[in-house]
Design a protein around this motif. Structure first.
Motif, PDB file in Angstrom:
ATOM      1  N   GLN A  25       0.825  -1.203   0.000  1.00  0.00           N
ATOM      2  CA  GLN A  25       0.000   0.000   0.000  1.00  0.00           C
ATOM      3  C   GLN A  25       0.865   1.262   0.000  1.00  0.00           C
ATOM      4  OE1 GLN A  25      -2.276  -0.901   3.528  1.00  0.00           O
ATOM      5  NE2 GLN A  25      -4.019  -1.730   2.355  1.00  0.00           N
ATOM      6  N   HIS A  26       1.987   1.191   0.681  1.00  0.00           N
ATOM      7  CA  HIS A  26       2.918   2.318   0.703  1.00  0.00           C
ATOM      8  C   HIS A  26       3.420   2.634  -0.707  1.00  0.00           C
ATOM      9  CE1 HIS A  26       6.143   4.977   2.006  1.00  0.00           C
ATOM     10  NE2 HIS A  26       7.028   4.206   1.365  1.00  0.00           N
ATOM     11  N   VAL A  27       3.763   1.589  -1.462  1.00  0.00           N
ATOM     12  CA  VAL A  27       4.240   1.775  -2.841  1.00  0.00           C
ATOM     13  C   VAL A  27       3.134   2.394  -3.702  1.00  0.00           C
ATOM     14  CG1 VAL A  27       5.000   0.565  -4.922  1.00  0.00           C
ATOM     15  CG2 VAL A  27       5.951  -0.066  -2.693  1.00  0.00           C
ATOM     16  N   LYS A  28       1.892   1.918  -3.516  1.00  0.00           N
ATOM     17  CA  LYS A  28       0.783   2.465  -4.293  1.00  0.00           C
ATOM     18  C   LYS A  28       0.533   3.943  -3.947  1.00  0.00           C
ATOM     19  CE  LYS A  28      -1.740  -1.845  -5.127  1.00  0.00           C
ATOM     20  NZ  LYS A  28      -3.033  -2.566  -4.950  1.00  0.00           N
ATOM     21  N   ALA A  29       0.684   4.289  -2.692  1.00  0.00           N
ATOM     22  CA  ALA A  29       0.489   5.685  -2.286  1.00  0.00           C
ATOM     23  C   ALA A  29       1.523   6.586  -2.964  1.00  0.00           C
ATOM     24  CB  ALA A  29       0.573   5.809  -0.770  1.00  0.00           C
ATOM     25  N   GLN A  30       2.767   6.118  -3.030  1.00  0.00           N
ATOM     26  CA  GLN A  30       3.800   6.922  -3.686  1.00  0.00           C
ATOM     27  C   GLN A  30       3.563   6.994  -5.198  1.00  0.00           C
ATOM     28  OE1 GLN A  30       7.662   5.410  -2.150  1.00  0.00           O
ATOM     29  NE2 GLN A  30       7.662   7.331  -1.001  1.00  0.00           N
ATOM     30  N   GLU A  31       3.027   5.928  -5.774  1.00  0.00           N
ATOM     31  CA  GLU A  31       2.706   5.954  -7.197  1.00  0.00           C
ATOM     32  C   GLU A  31       1.610   6.980  -7.476  1.00  0.00           C
ATOM     33  OE1 GLU A  31       1.212   2.923 -10.771  1.00  0.00           O
ATOM     34  OE2 GLU A  31       1.589   2.163  -8.737  1.00  0.00           O
ATOM     35  N   LEU A  32       0.604   7.037  -6.617  1.00  0.00           N
ATOM     36  CA  LEU A  32      -0.462   8.021  -6.792  1.00  0.00           C
ATOM     37  C   LEU A  32       0.089   9.443  -6.622  1.00  0.00           C
ATOM     38  CD1 LEU A  32      -3.497   8.315  -7.356  1.00  0.00           C
ATOM     39  CD2 LEU A  32      -3.854   8.388  -4.875  1.00  0.00           C
ATOM     40  N   GLN A  33       1.024   9.604  -5.700  1.00  0.00           N
ATOM     41  CA  GLN A  33       1.672  10.903  -5.556  1.00  0.00           C
ATOM     42  C   GLN A  33       2.290  11.344  -6.882  1.00  0.00           C
ATOM     43  OE1 GLN A  33       4.040  10.011  -1.680  1.00  0.00           O
ATOM     44  NE2 GLN A  33       3.951  12.235  -1.886  1.00  0.00           N
ATOM     45  N   GLN A  34       3.006  10.433  -7.517  1.00  0.00           N
ATOM     46  CA  GLN A  34       3.696  10.733  -8.759  1.00  0.00           C
ATOM     47  C   GLN A  34       2.712  11.104  -9.867  1.00  0.00           C
ATOM     48  OE1 GLN A  34       7.285  10.611  -9.253  1.00  0.00           O
ATOM     49  NE2 GLN A  34       6.571  11.797 -11.011  1.00  0.00           N
ATOM     50  N   LEU A  35       1.580  10.415  -9.898  1.00  0.00           N
ATOM     51  CA  LEU A  35       0.617  10.595 -10.978  1.00  0.00           C
ATOM     52  C   LEU A  35      -0.278  11.809 -10.800  1.00  0.00           C
ATOM     53  CD1 LEU A  35      -0.486   6.870 -11.481  1.00  0.00           C
ATOM     54  CD2 LEU A  35       0.970   8.219 -12.999  1.00  0.00           C
ATOM     55  N   THR A  36      -0.527  12.211  -9.559  1.00  0.00           N
ATOM     56  CA  THR A  36      -1.519  13.264  -9.322  1.00  0.00           C
ATOM     57  C   THR A  36      -0.963  14.529  -8.697  1.00  0.00           C
ATOM     58  OG1 THR A  36      -2.072  12.423  -7.122  1.00  0.00           O
ATOM     59  CG2 THR A  36      -3.290  11.507  -9.009  1.00  0.00           C
ATOM     60  N   GLY A  37       0.150  14.430  -7.969  1.00  0.00           N
ATOM     61  CA  GLY A  37       0.656  15.597  -7.258  1.00  0.00           C
ATOM     62  C   GLY A  37       0.151  15.718  -5.844  1.00  0.00           C
ATOM     63  N   LEU A  38      -0.689  14.775  -5.379  1.00  0.00           N
ATOM     64  CA  LEU A  38      -1.138  14.785  -3.980  1.00  0.00           C
ATOM     65  C   LEU A  38       0.045  14.506  -3.052  1.00  0.00           C
ATOM     66  CD1 LEU A  38      -4.493  12.777  -3.980  1.00  0.00           C
ATOM     67  CD2 LEU A  38      -4.211  15.242  -3.650  1.00  0.00           C
ATOM     68  N   ASN A  39      -0.050  14.993  -1.833  1.00  0.00           N
ATOM     69  CA  ASN A  39       0.973  14.635  -0.864  1.00  0.00           C
ATOM     70  C   ASN A  39       0.675  13.242  -0.306  1.00  0.00           C
ATOM     71  OD1 ASN A  39      -0.999  14.926   1.164  1.00  0.00           O
ATOM     72  ND2 ASN A  39      -0.403  17.054   1.581  1.00  0.00           N
TER      73      ASN A  39
END
Length: 521
Positions: free
Chosen positions: A468-482
């Motif tokens: 889940q941690h890896v997925k959260a960082q992937e979403l950060q990269q794709l969207t700009g969310l913190n």
């Protein structure tokens, strides 16, 4: 007929052969006097030829030295020839206080001492730059290190005219490009402009044209932050400049200058100059503005003054961000240049200016920004901005097109920088506004592909698995969310990354400003 008697040694000085321009005919006594004079003026590689008109040896021999209007034009050449034979190791010569009106009388110094290091012409009567051309250029004195023109009308008049010595020093270093010291002061380091191996070590010249490279960013983080900043800034600059007030620091500076010279492109098309009436009152061209109060008035300081007095009076514009080929962007982090680590941005491009008297204009421009992270409680952060503008300089020019920075195919930037620029610029055209729920204010939302990358040192939140941690960082990269908001978003969609991206895009207008990543400089 006049009878002339000369020795073999004198013949070498007086008539030196077809390739030597020295054709002086003096008596043996004259040559002997010059030899004695040179010996008396030399010490350890230094030849002191100052105030020669008062020298007893020359006066006794009735030799009129260079600089006098009544003397022979060949005396200087004889002196240099004799000096080179007696002391070939001379590295420094002073011609101070000789009444020289030009360097022509002693120009043979380049012939007999081509490797001379230091020359002084202090206290002479040189008045014009053209009077220096007999010795100027790297071919004549390629190793010249220092030159002195103190107490000459040329220097004094130029400094009085321009109120400083910038123009004078610039012109002298142009005429004598090898010098390191002018008037006993360093001329400053030579700037290579990143030519590197293109510069030939022997000739010290560049092989032009220099190969053209594409946009430059010193890191992916810099690239993402800068593209997001530029797309948002230029969109507001074209549509609503009042919203830019929160983006400038309270101590930021802004100025605009104009270059009204007709460009080669305009000239080749038979076009005359553009209309500059809307820039006249605000242009801070230091080459034209000599009055300190005018210079000060046209440097805008503080966010309110910048927007109200600096940006709003400028004509309406339209930057076509859908075509990244019209822009060139270089950006890099500056280290600890200012209290916070900053990013320096240089942009070259073009924009359409609103019609003046029924005619529209395309302008070329150069713009340099210094940006820094926006503090959490700052007005910029509260209005959705991740960074503050510390400095902004705009130069507007006659239109000249983007050909100057179009990269050669084999030298195009690595990776996907060009496509990233295009993607970010294209995204700016349709990005929905972002509303800060706390303040109700609106700014332009960052494009999804231009978010700042995740922090590699981020530790997983409590209760979050490594996957889940890896997925959260992937979403950060794709969207700009913190990171925290990425975790919250994924939890809402069952930890499906694509579902998270869709949700972010759907709810982008309602996402608070503190949900977006703060730039890591």
């Amino acid at each position: 007929m006049k009878l002339i008697i000369k020795t073999t040694e004198d013949s070498k000085i007086i008539e030196d052969g077809p390739q030597n321009p020295v054709r002086v005919v003096h008596t043996t006594g004259t040559i002997d006097a010059i030899r004695e004079f040179i010996r008396s003026r030399h010490q350890n590689g230094f030849l002191n030829l100052e105030n020669m008109a008062q020298d007893n040896i020359l006066r006794s021999a009735q030799i009129i030295p260079p600089g006098s209007s009544t003397g022979r034009s060949d005396v200087g050449a004889v002196m240099m020839k004799v000096a080179s034979q007696l002391f070939p190791d001379i590295t420094t010569i002073s011609f101070a206080s000789n009444g020289l009106r030009s360097l022509a009388p002693i120009s043979s110094v380049a012939q007999f001492f081509p490797n001379i290091l230091n020359l002084s012409f202090k206290g002479n009567e040189i008045r014009n730059y053209r009077d220096l051309e007999n010795l100027s250029g790297t071919k004549k004195l390629p190793n010249l290190r220092e030159i002195i023109f103190l107490d000459n009308p040329l220097r004094d008049r130029d400094i009085a005219k321009h109120k400083d010595d910038i123009s004078y020093r610039s012109e002298i270093t142009r005429l004598f490009p090898s010098i390191q010291y002018l008037d006993q002061q360093p001329v400053g380091p030579k700037i290579s402009f990143g030519l590197g191996d293109i510069v030939d070590a022997k000739s010290k010249t560049a092989s032009l044209p220099v190969p053209i490279r594409g946009n430059f960013f010193d890191s992916p983080d810099t690239q993402a932050m800068v593209l997001e900043f530029l797309t948002t800034y230029f969109k507001l600059f074209d549509t609503n400049r009042t919203l830019l007030e929160h983006m400038y620091d309270i101590s930021a500076t802004f100025s605009v200058s104009t270059n009204i010279t007709i460009s080669p492109t305009q000239r080749s098309k038979g076009r005359g100059g553009d209309n500059w009436s809307e820039y006249t009152e605000s242009a801070r061209n230091l080459s034209r503005l000599k009055d300190l109060s005018d210079r000060t008035k046209r440097l805008h300081v503080g966010n309110q003054d910048i927007v109200k007095e600096g940006l709003m009076p400028l004509p309406e514009t339209k930057h076509d961000l859908t075509d990244a080929s019209k822009f060139s962007v270089d950006a890099w982090q500056t280290g600890s240049l200012l209290p916070a680590v900053c990013i320096y941005i240089m942009v070259h491009g073009e924009y359409e200016q609103a019609p003046v008297r029924g005619r529209g204009y395309t302008k070329s421009f150069d713009r340099s920004f210094i940006i820094a992270p926006a503090p959490p409680n700052s007005s910029a952060a509260q209005h959705g901005w991740k960074c503050l503008i510390i400095s902004d300089q705009l130069t507007v020019r006659q239109y000249n097109g983007p050909e100057a920075w179009q990269p050669e195919p084999e030298l195009d930037v690595p990776g996907a920088v060009s496509s990233a620029v295009t993607s970010a610029f294209n995204a700016a055209g349709g990005a929905p506004p972002m509303t800060n729920t706390a303040t109700g204010t609106t700014a332009i939302a960052p494009p999804p592909a231009a978010g700042v990358g995740p922090d590699p040192n981020q530790t997983p939140m409590q209760g979050i698995s490594p996957e889940q941690h890896v997925k959260a960082q992937e979403l950060q990269q794709l969207t700009g969310l913190n990171y925290p908001y990425s975790v919250q978003c994924l939890a809402a969609v069952g930890w499906d990354v694509q579902g998270g991206v869709i949700l972010v895009n759907q709810e982008r207008a309602n996402i608070p400003a503190d949900a977006w990543q703060v730039p890591r400089f």
